[in-house]
Design a protein around this motif. Structure first.
Motif, PDB file in Angstrom:
ATOM      1  N   THR A  46      -4.344   2.726  -3.095  1.00 27.81           N
ATOM      2  CA  THR A  46      -3.136   2.454  -3.877  1.00 27.81           C
ATOM      3  C   THR A  46      -3.482   2.076  -5.315  1.00 27.81           C
ATOM      4  O   THR A  46      -2.738   2.407  -6.230  1.00 27.81           O
ATOM      5  CB  THR A  46      -2.286   1.340  -3.241  1.00 27.81           C
ATOM      6  OG1 THR A  46      -3.082   0.176  -3.059  1.00 27.81           O
ATOM      7  CG2 THR A  46      -1.711   1.794  -1.926  1.00 27.81           C
ATOM      8  N   ARG A  47      -4.607   1.419  -5.519  1.00 28.29           N
ATOM      9  CA  ARG A  47      -5.019   1.070  -6.880  1.00 28.29           C
ATOM     10  C   ARG A  47      -5.392   2.323  -7.670  1.00 28.29           C
ATOM     11  O   ARG A  47      -5.063   2.444  -8.849  1.00 28.29           O
ATOM     12  CB  ARG A  47      -6.194   0.094  -6.828  1.00 28.29           C
ATOM     13  CG  ARG A  47      -6.687  -0.360  -8.161  1.00 28.29           C
ATOM     14  CD  ARG A  47      -5.646  -1.244  -8.866  1.00 28.29           C
ATOM     15  NE  ARG A  47      -6.102  -1.620 -10.164  1.00 28.29           N
ATOM     16  CZ  ARG A  47      -6.803  -2.713 -10.420  1.00 28.29           C
ATOM     17  NH1 ARG A  47      -7.089  -3.554  -9.444  1.00 28.29           N
ATOM     18  NH2 ARG A  47      -7.202  -2.969 -11.643  1.00 28.29           N
ATOM     19  N   ALA A  48      -6.065   3.275  -7.023  1.00 25.67           N
ATOM     20  CA  ALA A  48      -6.403   4.533  -7.690  1.00 25.67           C
ATOM     21  C   ALA A  48      -5.135   5.274  -8.097  1.00 25.67           C
ATOM     22  O   ALA A  48      -5.060   5.849  -9.186  1.00 25.67           O
ATOM     23  CB  ALA A  48      -7.272   5.409  -6.780  1.00 25.67           C
ATOM     24  N   GLU A  49      -4.125   5.245  -7.230  1.00 26.33           N
ATOM     25  CA  GLU A  49      -2.872   5.915  -7.557  1.00 26.33           C
ATOM     26  C   GLU A  49      -2.112   5.156  -8.650  1.00 26.33           C
ATOM     27  O   GLU A  49      -1.563   5.763  -9.563  1.00 26.33           O
ATOM     28  CB  GLU A  49      -1.998   6.054  -6.315  1.00 26.33           C
ATOM     29  CG  GLU A  49      -0.758   6.875  -6.572  1.00 26.33           C
ATOM     30  CD  GLU A  49       0.015   7.162  -5.309  1.00 26.33           C
ATOM     31  OE1 GLU A  49       0.242   8.347  -5.032  1.00 26.33           O
ATOM     32  OE2 GLU A  49       0.387   6.197  -4.611  1.00 26.33           O
ATOM     33  N   ALA A  50      -2.100   3.842  -8.572  1.00 23.76           N
ATOM     34  CA  ALA A  50      -1.396   3.039  -9.574  1.00 23.76           C
ATOM     35  C   ALA A  50      -2.027   3.174 -10.961  1.00 23.76           C
ATOM     36  O   ALA A  50      -1.328   3.142 -11.974  1.00 23.76           O
ATOM     37  CB  ALA A  50      -1.379   1.571  -9.156  1.00 23.76           C
ATOM     38  N   ASP A  51      -3.345   3.345 -11.004  1.00 25.51           N
ATOM     39  CA  ASP A  51      -4.047   3.513 -12.284  1.00 25.51           C
ATOM     40  C   ASP A  51      -3.922   4.925 -12.834  1.00 25.51           C
ATOM     41  O   ASP A  51      -4.418   5.213 -13.920  1.00 25.51           O
ATOM     42  CB  ASP A  51      -5.524   3.149 -12.137  1.00 25.51           C
ATOM     43  CG  ASP A  51      -5.743   1.654 -11.932  1.00 25.51           C
ATOM     44  OD1 ASP A  51      -4.786   0.881 -12.153  1.00 25.51           O
ATOM     45  OD2 ASP A  51      -6.867   1.268 -11.556  1.00 25.51           O
ATOM     46  N   GLY A  52      -3.315   5.828 -12.090  1.00 21.24           N
ATOM     47  CA  GLY A  52      -3.108   7.193 -12.564  1.00 21.24           C
ATOM     48  C   GLY A  52      -4.321   8.084 -12.430  1.00 21.24           C
ATOM     49  O   GLY A  52      -4.387   9.147 -13.038  1.00 21.24           O
ATOM     50  N   ILE A  53      -5.282   7.690 -11.616  1.00 20.56           N
ATOM     51  CA  ILE A  53      -6.509   8.476 -11.449  1.00 20.56           C
ATOM     52  C   ILE A  53      -6.318   9.578 -10.422  1.00 20.56           C
ATOM     53  O   ILE A  53      -6.864  10.663 -10.541  1.00 20.56           O
ATOM     54  CB  ILE A  53      -7.668   7.559 -11.030  1.00 20.56           C
ATOM     55  CG1 ILE A  53      -7.880   6.474 -12.075  1.00 20.56           C
ATOM     56  CG2 ILE A  53      -8.941   8.333 -10.811  1.00 20.56           C
ATOM     57  CD1 ILE A  53      -8.729   5.339 -11.590  1.00 20.56           C
ATOM     58  N   GLY A  54      -5.543   9.292  -9.391  1.00 19.04           N
ATOM     59  CA  GLY A  54      -5.335  10.265  -8.331  1.00 19.04           C
ATOM     60  C   GLY A  54      -4.008  10.025  -7.636  1.00 19.04           C
ATOM     61  O   GLY A  54      -3.277   9.092  -7.962  1.00 19.04           O
ATOM     62  N   THR A  55      -3.715  10.886  -6.677  1.00 16.58           N
ATOM     63  CA  THR A  55      -2.496  10.746  -5.885  1.00 16.58           C
ATOM     64  C   THR A  55      -2.865  10.734  -4.403  1.00 16.58           C
ATOM     65  O   THR A  55      -3.778  11.448  -3.981  1.00 16.58           O
ATOM     66  CB  THR A  55      -1.500  11.896  -6.137  1.00 16.58           C
ATOM     67  OG1 THR A  55      -2.160  13.138  -5.853  1.00 16.58           O
ATOM     68  CG2 THR A  55      -1.021  11.904  -7.570  1.00 16.58           C
ATOM     69  N   ILE A  56      -2.144   9.946  -3.640  1.00 13.08           N
ATOM     70  CA  ILE A  56      -2.377   9.898  -2.203  1.00 13.08           C
ATOM     71  C   ILE A  56      -1.731  11.137  -1.586  1.00 13.08           C
ATOM     72  O   ILE A  56      -0.521  11.316  -1.661  1.00 13.08           O
ATOM     73  CB  ILE A  56      -1.808   8.608  -1.591  1.00 13.08           C
ATOM     74  CG1 ILE A  56      -2.549   7.402  -2.157  1.00 13.08           C
ATOM     75  CG2 ILE A  56      -1.895   8.640  -0.070  1.00 13.08           C
ATOM     76  CD1 ILE A  56      -1.993   6.064  -1.736  1.00 13.08           C
ATOM     77  N   ALA A  57      -2.566  11.989  -0.999  1.00 12.01           N
ATOM     78  CA  ALA A  57      -2.091  13.250  -0.453  1.00 12.01           C
ATOM     79  C   ALA A  57      -1.817  13.162   1.046  1.00 12.01           C
ATOM     80  O   ALA A  57      -0.930  13.842   1.558  1.00 12.01           O
ATOM     81  CB  ALA A  57      -3.104  14.353  -0.721  1.00 12.01           C
ATOM     82  N   LYS A  58      -2.575  12.323   1.753  1.00 12.04           N
ATOM     83  CA  LYS A  58      -2.433  12.286   3.202  1.00 12.04           C
ATOM     84  C   LYS A  58      -2.883  10.932   3.735  1.00 12.04           C
ATOM     85  O   LYS A  58      -3.840  10.357   3.227  1.00 12.04           O
ATOM     86  CB  LYS A  58      -3.312  13.374   3.803  1.00 12.04           C
ATOM     87  CG  LYS A  58      -3.194  13.564   5.300  1.00 12.04           C
ATOM     88  CD  LYS A  58      -4.361  14.385   5.785  1.00 12.04           C
ATOM     89  CE  LYS A  58      -4.035  15.675   6.415  1.00 12.04           C
ATOM     90  NZ  LYS A  58      -5.186  16.386   6.916  1.00 12.04           N
ATOM     91  N   VAL A  59      -2.189  10.429   4.733  1.00 11.51           N
ATOM     92  CA  VAL A  59      -2.567   9.187   5.413  1.00 11.51           C
ATOM     93  C   VAL A  59      -2.620   9.479   6.908  1.00 11.51           C
ATOM     94  O   VAL A  59      -1.649   9.967   7.490  1.00 11.51           O
ATOM     95  CB  VAL A  59      -1.549   8.055   5.143  1.00 11.51           C
ATOM     96  CG1 VAL A  59      -1.932   6.797   5.894  1.00 11.51           C
ATOM     97  CG2 VAL A  59      -1.437   7.769   3.657  1.00 11.51           C
ATOM     98  N   GLU A  60      -3.759   9.215   7.518  1.00  9.90           N
ATOM     99  CA  GLU A  60      -3.936   9.434   8.953  1.00  9.90           C
ATOM    100  C   GLU A  60      -4.325   8.119   9.611  1.00  9.90           C
ATOM    101  O   GLU A  60      -5.118   7.366   9.048  1.00  9.90           O
ATOM    102  CB  GLU A  60      -5.060  10.434   9.228  1.00  9.90           C
ATOM    103  CG  GLU A  60      -4.809  11.831   8.731  1.00  9.90           C
ATOM    104  CD  GLU A  60      -6.006  12.713   8.999  1.00  9.90           C
ATOM    105  OE1 GLU A  60      -6.148  13.178  10.152  1.00  9.90           O
ATOM    106  OE2 GLU A  60      -6.789  12.915   8.060  1.00  9.90           O
TER     107      GLU A  60
END
Length: 141
Positions: A105-119
């Motif tokens: 979530t921190r990577a997504e919040a910082d704009g570095i990446g997007t969460i594509a899948k959660v298993e």
């Protein structure tokens, strides 16, 4: 959209029940194919509770952004350049699930990446008892 995904991920983790004694092993990074990631490769980062959350947040950032080469200075070793990876799979087992969620979530919040899948899984352990596991796929922006 990022806030919605982050909220959904946190709701998933907070609503699940995990065994309190389920610990995780040592941390491990595994690359597919070669020792240094190339563009288009997938990196797998297994997190544990042995290191602080900030360590894994910085590691995820380094994998998704890449690392620049630095010469040796002030008693520190030289760092060679590493290309960014397109996809980072962050997995946590037992109590390390919170660490995995925080790093993603921190990577997504910082704009570095997007969460594509959660298993989520509940694999059997060598001790015969199962343990909760989460695997989050983060794609680089």
């Amino acid at each position: 959209q990022a806030i919605l995904a982050q909220g959904a991920l946190q709701a998933l983790v907070s609503s699940a029940s995990f065994p309190p004694s389920a610990g995780s092993g040592r941390y491990l990074w595994r690359r597919r194919a070669c020792p240094f990631a190339k563009m288009g490769e997938t990196m797998e980062m297994k997190v544990s509770t042995k290191k602080p959350i900030g360590f894994y947040v910085r590691s995820a950032t380094s994998f998704l952004k890449g690392v620049e080469a630095k010469p040796a200075a002030d008693g520190k070793e030289a760092v060679e350049a590493k290309a960014p990876v397109d996809e980072l799979k962050i997995s946590g087992l037992g109590e390390a699930i919170n660490t995995a969620v925080a790093a993603a979530t921190r990577a997504e919040a910082d704009g570095i990446g997007t969460i594509a899948k959660v298993e989520t899984q509940y694999p059997d352990m060598p001790s015969g008892r199962g343990c909760a596991q989460i695997m989050i796929t983060v794609k680089r922006k």
